[in-house]
Design an enzyme around this catalytic site. Structure first.
Site: not given
Lengths: 393, 393
Positions: A378-379
């Site tokens: 997600h990052c």
């Protein structure tokens, strides 16, 4: 100094869609920073390519790289697409689609965290879209930031919007990373106190002012606060590593029933906070527990030798626990890309997410080499929501 | 609304002495609230009397009670003094001294937490003293306060100052409890983010504004922030339950080496914060680890039956873990009054504090019955520092 709130009326009618709403595409950044990615980033780059290829099956991928690494990135993507086509055979999407869906763009950065340095897109019902350009200060600036210079990172959002002809809203001087917020697309923003009230971000803003600003910029009505995030998360505990919306009023929460785990009390405190609060529409939250890895993911001696830290950069130590969490997945149009750690709980995480996203394929990716940089799937991604035209809703 | 900062120049030259500096006396409150003290408070009252008698050996004790309980409090103190004299024999201080040093005053309250509702005294070098009257809202007001009405509590500080002819500074509307701050007397205030940045206190104040206000009111130059406090501490994790100054630049920190304990990660996070920060004089902190009880102190079924909760009051459950900590001691002029829990670590705590306070006697008190109310010895006491006349310092 500029008063951000004066300009905020420009965002009237705009809101941040949920990640599970349709995307036009996704931003990623090529990983090369020697202090984040050991051994020249080779292993991480492979994992990034795998993530990019999966996402490109169902949406555009914009992969940013600086001039010196443009060709390296293009070649690696080309290789990954080819390998992928050989492995997957005729899986529906064609190799050509995936190849065509990935665009490598020359935009420089200090590291590879598209979620945190990329624009946060908001849309309105007339089919307009604006990229929010927050201040980025490397997760805490001079207080507890992770590297000493972040000027290139801070310019990524604006450069991306200009390059793609996207409208831009400059939210400086407010400091925020995309990983510290989640939107349900229906007026609720989820965040953590540990991060948003941290000393290295906006110490001159009160909790109420922060709430008002987030609501105004993101078109929301309610901020739901969790106290903390994942143990030893060097982002001051971003929400996107501990809790994520899977539907309106429905979240997954990183969890452990093992009192031996320092995560135990932290997850419990978050559950209590979720149970106590309501979303913007007055609904209680349905909380699905997603286990953390059974065995902590630790930095090994052999990893350590591969990093090259610059002066003033946060360094790693052997035995240091990494903030591993299955919650750090990316929801693409056609799939959910889920980190795996070679852990006993890998399959359980895939199974739980499979039930929660019945219309998407769940795509596990071995992500230890991404985690070594300090974040996860997600990052390293940032969705670009589709433009919307008003319908009944 | 009144702007508190406008009046703050009245406090020019005043500062909050450390608890280990000389006291004139100590404020306590008679415990009777049915939702805090099971079975009419009998067991708690006995423990309060024991604490009062120990403190009265070396300083004045002002014990507050409402009209209906004045005689009950006086009789209980008288009994305690008599019992004490029989047990201790000729221990130096005379029974008469102790008796004379305890004054029961008629001042009503909602409960018995003198630390949190009493005035915070500041002094100057000319021998003046002022009692700070903060807003008290039962640890979180309508957000997560522990009882629904706190108007009597909120008036205790002012009433006490008026009754004793002490000068008073009204710090309303700022919400603060005495238990959420510690002073080293040399410009440093220790506090926790979990409490001071909580939503139920001053959501309209930024971290920087809170720092400026505390520095101005308490005559300090530096706020040292710990992230959190003791697990399950219903005060939003007051600093006085996890960390206390024993000398300038020297603290005790509640600690466990047991990763099974949810306190493990919390204490570690506090240690890291202390290691990262410096005090007002630029000194690093010497941190002495003080173990938490080996076995968690839990609410038992038989305790539970003794409480009578009113509507809107936070209720207890059987099996609930109480926020037991040896750090919640009171430093009197001649002694340190230390809570004990019938735990294996009781003696270790006494021993460690004995080394840190070589000039004071360490006085253990069985404190489970105080803890059942939600706090401990430090929470039920509030020192009145001696007036100072400027010397060389």
């Amino acid at each position: 100094m500029r008063n951000l709130m004066d300009d905020i009326s420009l965002l009237e009618g705009y809101y941040m869609p949920a990640e599970f709403e349709p995307h036009e595409g996704c931003i990623m950044i090529w990983p090369v920073r020697p202090g984040s990615w050991p051994y020249g980033g080779r292993a991480a780059q492979k994992a990034f390519c795998e993530v990019a290829c999966i996402i490109a099956e169902s949406e555009q991928v914009y992969l940013l790289a600086d001039r010196a690494h443009l060709e390296e990135a293009r070649a690696a993507i080309e290789k990954a697409v080819t390998v992928k086509s050989k492995i997957s055979g005729a899986e529906g999407e064609t190799t050509e689609d995936v190849r065509n869906n990935i665009t490598v763009l020359e935009i420089e950065s200090d590291d590879a965290w598209a979620r945190d340095v990329g624009p946060t897109f908001v849309v309105n019902r007339q089919g307009d879209r604006i990229g929010i350009n927050w201040t980025f200060n490397a997760w805490g600036g001079n207080v507890d930031g992770l590297y000493p210079h972040w000027d290139k990172d801070d310019k990524v959002a604006s450069r991306f919007c200009k390059r793609l002809g996207e409208k831009e809203f400059d939210a400086h001087p407010f400091v925020l990373e995309g990983g510290s917020i989640h939107s349900d697309g229906e007026g609720t923003i989820l965040t953590t106190e540990a991060c948003l009230l941290s000393r290295g971000r906006n110490p001159d803003w009160s909790r109420t002012q922060i709430e008002e600003m987030l609501c105004a910029v993101l078109g929301a009505e309610k901020i739901v606060w969790l106290p903390c995030g994942i143990y030893n998360d060097e982002t001051n505990e971003h929400v996107d590593n501990i809790c994520a919306f899977t539907a309106p009023a429905e979240v997954v929460l990183a969890w452990t029933d093992d009192p031996e785990d320092p995560q135990y009390a932290m997850s419990r405190a978050c559950l209590e906070a979720l149970e106590r609060q309501r979303d913007a529409k007055g609904r209680s939250f349905i909380v699905h527990k997603l286990p953390v890895p059974e065995k902590p993911v630790l930095i090994r001696e052999e990893d350590l030798k591969g990093y090259e830290f610059e002066e003033g950069e946060d360094m790693r130590e052997a035995g240091e626990r990494l903030a591993a969490s299955y919650v750090n997945f990316y929801i693409a149009n056609g799939s959910v890309v889920v980190p795996q750690f070679g852990d006993e709980n890998d399959k359980a995480a895939v199974k739980i997410l499979g039930k929660l996203f019945p219309d998407r394929s769940i795509r596990p990716v071995m992500a230890r080499d991404i985690l070594l940089g300090g974040g996860n799937i997600h990052c390293i991604t940032q969705q670009i929501p589709s433009k919307k035209v008003k319908r009944g809703k």
